[in-house]
Design an enzyme around this catalytic site. Structure first.
Site, PDB file in Angstrom:
ATOM      1  N   SER A  53     -13.424   8.336  -5.825  1.00 15.09           N
ATOM      2  CA  SER A  53     -13.982   7.350  -5.297  1.00 15.09           C
ATOM      3  C   SER A  53     -14.136   7.521  -3.713  1.00 15.09           C
ATOM      4  CB  SER A  53     -12.820   6.276  -5.152  1.00 15.09           C
ATOM      5  OG  SER A  53     -13.065   5.157  -4.466  1.00 15.09           O
TER       6      SER A  53
ATOM      7  N   TYR B  51      -3.656   4.187  -3.195  1.00 15.20           N
ATOM      8  CA  TYR B  51      -4.792   4.478  -4.191  1.00 15.20           C
ATOM      9  C   TYR B  51      -5.895   5.564  -3.602  1.00 15.20           C
ATOM     10  CZ  TYR B  51      -9.438   3.512  -6.418  1.00 15.20           C
ATOM     11  OH  TYR B  51     -10.431   3.454  -7.311  1.00 15.20           O
TER      12      TYR B  51
END
Length: 247
Positions: A138, A151
């Protein structure tokens, strides 16, 4: 066109969003796809959709937060030529309210499960002298925000693992690469944002967020012969992402 006929692919988190698009794209290109997810109904629906287009797929349910379930998933998948570590959890919140249980869940699903699958399945690829592993990373690993540290931290770790595994297995014919999407139009992202993802359009040079199929196309390139010399690379797919502070 990439031809994956005769190859078996395992895609984790394949019943929605990016994982679903990846599974469908690999099946369209001839791969036998092992579809992983937690929801049997959604898994059956995807398998049926793939079969309806002439592809081949089967569903295996597993909870990636469970060591035993990940072991079972690897066993039921059997020898694979392609592994796409797509499944992930993302609970975006400030650090002070991120409980130890939330931290543990992110570490288990986003790091430990991919690690287990690579440790179990990559040696077989190496023995056969051929294989491709794709980690769905990501852009949050680099574009930081005041929330979502756990995250982002796990995705940064997955990037590092990508480079280590590329070095560890590359000499045996196994290529390991990553794809780092920016904001992508998925049900999970809409749930995170609490509404349509179009509110994020202004944060990209393209003026729109990405579609799952656009991520799947990059994955297809990385598992095919046209990328035979690409190893240890993380490709960002974000349309020219800019900082939220610039919006």
């Amino acid at each position: 066109m990439t031809d994956l006929t005769g190859k078996t692919a395992l895609v984790t988190g394949a019943t929605a969003g990016i994982g679903r698009a990846v599974a469908a794209r690999l099946a369209e290109s001839g791969a036998d796809v092992v579809v992983h997810g937690r929801n049997a109904d959604r898994g059956a629906e995807l398998v049926s959709a793939i079969a309806g287009k002439g592809g081949r797929a089967r569903f295996v349910a597993a909870d990636l937060s469970s060591v035993e379930d990940v072991e079972r998933l690897a066993a039921e998948a059997g020898p694979v030529d392609i592994l796409v570590n797509n499944a992930g959890v993302y609970e975006i919140m400030p650090t002070p309210v991120t409980s130890p249980a939330i931290v543990d869940r992110h570490l288990a699903v986003n790091i430990r499960a991919p690690f287990q699958l690579v440790a179990t399945l990559a040696p077989g690829m190496a023995e056969r002298g051929d294989g491709a592993i794709i980690n769905i990373c990501s852009t949050v690993a680099h574009m930081v925000a005041p929330v979502g540290a756990v995250y982002g931290g796990t995705k940064a770790a997955l990037e590092t693992l990508t480079r280590y595994w590329a070095t560890e297995f590359g000499g045996s014919g196994v290529r390991v690469n990553g794809v780092a999407p920016g904001v992508t139009r998925t049900p999970g992202m809409e749930q995170t944002l609490g509404g349509p993802v179009d509110v994020m359009n202004r944060l990209t040079a393209r003026g729109r967020v990405g579609d799952p199929e656009e991520i799947a196309d990059v994955v297809l390139f990385l598992v095919g012969d046209h990328s035979s010399y690409v190893n240890g690379t993380v490709i960002s797919v974000h349309g020219g992402e800019s900082s939220p502070l610039a919006a």
